[in-house]
Design a protein around this motif. Structure first.
Motif, PDB file in Angstrom:
ATOM      1  N   ALA A   1      29.349 -28.172 -17.321  1.00 17.12           N
ATOM      2  CA  ALA A   1      28.843 -29.391 -16.685  1.00 17.12           C
ATOM      3  C   ALA A   1      27.443 -29.174 -16.125  1.00 17.12           C
ATOM      4  O   ALA A   1      26.550 -30.022 -16.296  1.00 17.12           O
ATOM      5  CB  ALA A   1      29.797 -29.840 -15.589  1.00 17.12           C
ATOM      6  N   VAL A   2      27.210 -28.046 -15.464  1.00 14.29           N
ATOM      7  CA  VAL A   2      25.880 -27.756 -14.910  1.00 14.29           C
ATOM      8  C   VAL A   2      24.859 -27.587 -16.033  1.00 14.29           C
ATOM      9  O   VAL A   2      23.737 -28.097 -15.945  1.00 14.29           O
ATOM     10  CB  VAL A   2      25.943 -26.506 -14.002  1.00 14.29           C
ATOM     11  CG1 VAL A   2      24.556 -26.009 -13.652  1.00 14.29           C
ATOM     12  CG2 VAL A   2      26.724 -26.823 -12.742  1.00 14.29           C
ATOM     13  N   ALA A   3      25.244 -26.887 -17.102  1.00 13.91           N
ATOM     14  CA  ALA A   3      24.330 -26.706 -18.232  1.00 13.91           C
ATOM     15  C   ALA A   3      23.989 -28.050 -18.871  1.00 13.91           C
ATOM     16  O   ALA A   3      22.822 -28.305 -19.226  1.00 13.91           O
ATOM     17  CB  ALA A   3      24.943 -25.766 -19.268  1.00 13.91           C
ATOM     18  N   GLY A   4      24.955 -28.925 -19.019  1.00 12.89           N
ATOM     19  CA  GLY A   4      24.692 -30.252 -19.572  1.00 12.89           C
ATOM     20  C   GLY A   4      23.776 -31.068 -18.682  1.00 12.89           C
ATOM     21  O   GLY A   4      22.852 -31.740 -19.165  1.00 12.89           O
ATOM     22  N   TYR A   5      24.000 -31.009 -17.381  1.00 11.94           N
ATOM     23  CA  TYR A   5      23.161 -31.747 -16.433  1.00 11.94           C
ATOM     24  C   TYR A   5      21.712 -31.248 -16.500  1.00 11.94           C
ATOM     25  O   TYR A   5      20.774 -32.040 -16.552  1.00 11.94           O
ATOM     26  CB  TYR A   5      23.708 -31.594 -15.019  1.00 11.94           C
ATOM     27  CG  TYR A   5      22.834 -32.212 -13.957  1.00 11.94           C
ATOM     28  CD1 TYR A   5      22.809 -33.589 -13.764  1.00 11.94           C
ATOM     29  CD2 TYR A   5      22.022 -31.421 -13.156  1.00 11.94           C
ATOM     30  CE1 TYR A   5      22.001 -34.159 -12.797  1.00 11.94           C
ATOM     31  CE2 TYR A   5      21.210 -31.973 -12.193  1.00 11.94           C
ATOM     32  CZ  TYR A   5      21.202 -33.344 -12.010  1.00 11.94           C
ATOM     33  OH  TYR A   5      20.403 -33.903 -11.059  1.00 11.94           O
ATOM     34  N   LEU A   6      21.544 -29.921 -16.509  1.00 11.44           N
ATOM     35  CA  LEU A   6      20.191 -29.366 -16.569  1.00 11.44           C
ATOM     36  C   LEU A   6      19.505 -29.694 -17.895  1.00 11.44           C
ATOM     37  O   LEU A   6      18.293 -29.946 -17.924  1.00 11.44           O
ATOM     38  CB  LEU A   6      20.233 -27.860 -16.347  1.00 11.44           C
ATOM     39  CG  LEU A   6      20.634 -27.420 -14.932  1.00 11.44           C
ATOM     40  CD1 LEU A   6      20.734 -25.910 -14.864  1.00 11.44           C
ATOM     41  CD2 LEU A   6      19.649 -27.952 -13.907  1.00 11.44           C
ATOM     42  N   THR A   7      20.247 -29.727 -18.990  1.00 15.17           N
ATOM     43  CA  THR A   7      19.679 -30.093 -20.286  1.00 15.17           C
ATOM     44  C   THR A   7      19.188 -31.537 -20.273  1.00 15.17           C
ATOM     45  O   THR A   7      18.090 -31.839 -20.757  1.00 15.17           O
ATOM     46  CB  THR A   7      20.723 -29.885 -21.400  1.00 15.17           C
ATOM     47  OG1 THR A   7      21.160 -28.532 -21.378  1.00 15.17           O
ATOM     48  CG2 THR A   7      20.161 -30.232 -22.758  1.00 15.17           C
ATOM     49  N   VAL A   8      19.992 -32.428 -19.724  1.00 13.09           N
ATOM     50  CA  VAL A   8      19.588 -33.843 -19.631  1.00 13.09           C
ATOM     51  C   VAL A   8      18.337 -33.984 -18.772  1.00 13.09           C
ATOM     52  O   VAL A   8      17.412 -34.736 -19.114  1.00 13.09           O
ATOM     53  CB  VAL A   8      20.755 -34.697 -19.079  1.00 13.09           C
ATOM     54  CG1 VAL A   8      20.288 -36.086 -18.699  1.00 13.09           C
ATOM     55  CG2 VAL A   8      21.876 -34.779 -20.101  1.00 13.09           C
ATOM     56  N   GLN A   9      18.270 -33.262 -17.661  1.00  9.92           N
ATOM     57  CA  GLN A   9      17.086 -33.340 -16.800  1.00  9.92           C
ATOM     58  C   GLN A   9      15.847 -32.807 -17.514  1.00  9.92           C
ATOM     59  O   GLN A   9      14.756 -33.370 -17.381  1.00  9.92           O
ATOM     60  CB  GLN A   9      17.329 -32.551 -15.498  1.00  9.92           C
ATOM     61  CG  GLN A   9      18.394 -33.145 -14.610  1.00  9.92           C
ATOM     62  CD  GLN A   9      18.064 -34.569 -14.196  1.00  9.92           C
ATOM     63  OE1 GLN A   9      16.931 -34.887 -13.842  1.00  9.92           O
ATOM     64  NE2 GLN A   9      19.054 -35.444 -14.258  1.00  9.92           N
ATOM     65  N   LEU A  10      15.999 -31.745 -18.294  1.00  9.38           N
ATOM     66  CA  LEU A  10      14.876 -31.190 -19.045  1.00  9.38           C
ATOM     67  C   LEU A  10      14.375 -32.177 -20.100  1.00  9.38           C
ATOM     68  O   LEU A  10      13.163 -32.366 -20.274  1.00  9.38           O
ATOM     69  CB  LEU A  10      15.285 -29.860 -19.695  1.00  9.38           C
ATOM     70  CG  LEU A  10      14.215 -29.142 -20.491  1.00  9.38           C
ATOM     71  CD1 LEU A  10      13.090 -28.683 -19.569  1.00  9.38           C
ATOM     72  CD2 LEU A  10      14.812 -27.962 -21.226  1.00  9.38           C
ATOM     73  N   ILE A  11      15.307 -32.824 -20.788  1.00 12.51           N
ATOM     74  CA  ILE A  11      14.919 -33.808 -21.814  1.00 12.51           C
ATOM     75  C   ILE A  11      14.221 -34.997 -21.167  1.00 12.51           C
ATOM     76  O   ILE A  11      13.198 -35.487 -21.669  1.00 12.51           O
ATOM     77  CB  ILE A  11      16.167 -34.241 -22.620  1.00 12.51           C
ATOM     78  CG1 ILE A  11      16.639 -33.074 -23.494  1.00 12.51           C
ATOM     79  CG2 ILE A  11      15.864 -35.473 -23.466  1.00 12.51           C
ATOM     80  CD1 ILE A  11      17.963 -33.322 -24.184  1.00 12.51           C
ATOM     81  N   ARG A  12      14.738 -35.470 -20.034  1.00  9.10           N
ATOM     82  CA  ARG A  12      14.085 -36.591 -19.338  1.00  9.10           C
ATOM     83  C   ARG A  12      12.672 -36.223 -18.893  1.00  9.10           C
ATOM     84  O   ARG A  12      11.739 -37.022 -19.002  1.00  9.10           O
ATOM     85  CB  ARG A  12      14.918 -37.016 -18.133  1.00  9.10           C
ATOM     86  CG  ARG A  12      16.102 -37.834 -18.494  1.00  9.10           C
ATOM     87  CD  ARG A  12      16.809 -38.315 -17.245  1.00  9.10           C
ATOM     88  NE  ARG A  12      17.988 -39.088 -17.595  1.00  9.10           N
ATOM     89  CZ  ARG A  12      18.911 -39.472 -16.732  1.00  9.10           C
ATOM     90  NH1 ARG A  12      18.781 -39.157 -15.466  1.00  9.10           N
ATOM     91  NH2 ARG A  12      19.943 -40.164 -17.138  1.00  9.10           N
ATOM     92  N   ALA A  13      12.521 -35.011 -18.364  1.00  9.21           N
ATOM     93  CA  ALA A  13      11.187 -34.582 -17.924  1.00  9.21           C
ATOM     94  C   ALA A  13      10.235 -34.479 -19.113  1.00  9.21           C
ATOM     95  O   ALA A  13       9.066 -34.875 -19.021  1.00  9.21           O
ATOM     96  CB  ALA A  13      11.297 -33.237 -17.199  1.00  9.21           C
ATOM     97  N   ALA A  14      10.740 -33.958 -20.243  1.00  7.93           N
ATOM     98  CA  ALA A  14       9.889 -33.844 -21.432  1.00  7.93           C
ATOM     99  C   ALA A  14       9.501 -35.221 -21.956  1.00  7.93           C
ATOM    100  O   ALA A  14       8.345 -35.438 -22.377  1.00  7.93           O
ATOM    101  CB  ALA A  14      10.614 -33.047 -22.508  1.00  7.93           C
ATOM    102  N   LEU A  15      10.423 -36.171 -21.941  1.00  9.41           N
ATOM    103  CA  LEU A  15      10.101 -37.521 -22.405  1.00  9.41           C
ATOM    104  C   LEU A  15       9.117 -38.215 -21.474  1.00  9.41           C
ATOM    105  O   LEU A  15       8.301 -39.034 -21.915  1.00  9.41           O
ATOM    106  CB  LEU A  15      11.384 -38.356 -22.543  1.00  9.41           C
ATOM    107  CG  LEU A  15      12.293 -37.968 -23.716  1.00  9.41           C
ATOM    108  CD1 LEU A  15      13.576 -38.801 -23.682  1.00  9.41           C
ATOM    109  CD2 LEU A  15      11.574 -38.154 -25.041  1.00  9.41           C
TER     110      LEU A  15
END
Length: 143
Positions: free
Chosen positions: A91-105
């Motif tokens: 769950a933490v890894a998924g949350y951090l991945t989503v945050q990274l993708i949002r920041a990149a976008l």
């Protein structure tokens, strides 16, 4: 030797249970014999006739039978102990991945603009390295 005498020869035990047995003489004798034969009888009183004339009563003291220890499987507990941290980590890894993708976008247009400017500068500098000057004045062309 009587039953009461045999029962009194045992040392007193703290885990004893005291019960009063009431019934016909045959029922009471069978109950006492069952406890005695199991080796748990500690003591008993003399049988007393009840006023109705058909029943007798005896107070017996006997050892509490030890419950049989059943070994229970702990597979469910072990599975839960392993699965809970794994689910948390995923769950933490998924949350951090989503945050990274949002920041990149969010920063993607800025990055694309910077890459475009660098590409234009590279193209212009490459053309100016030859003998002709396409519009960007270099120190060697004297325009």
């Amino acid at each position: 030797m009587t039953r009461a005498h045999l029962a009194r020869t045992r040392p007193p035990v703290s885990g004893a249970i005291v019960r009063r047995v009431v019934g016909t003489p045959a029922e009471v004798a069978a109950t006492v014999a069952l406890v005695r034969d199991s080796g748990r009888l500690l003591s008993m009183t003399r049988p007393e006739q009840l006023p109705d004339g058909h029943r007798v009563t005896v107070t017996i003291r006997f050892l509490n039978p030890r419950p049989i220890r059943v070994r229970r499987s702990r597979r469910g507990l072990t599975a839960a102990a392993i699965a809970t941290p794994v689910v948390g980590i995923v769950a933490v890894a998924g949350y951090l991945t989503v945050q990274l993708i949002r920041a990149a976008l969010t920063v993607l247009p800025l990055i694309a603009g910077g890459v475009l400017v660098l590409a234009v500068i590279a193209v212009l500098l490459r053309r100016s390295s030859g003998r002709c000057c396409p519009g960007l004045h270099c120190p060697g062309c004297h325009h």
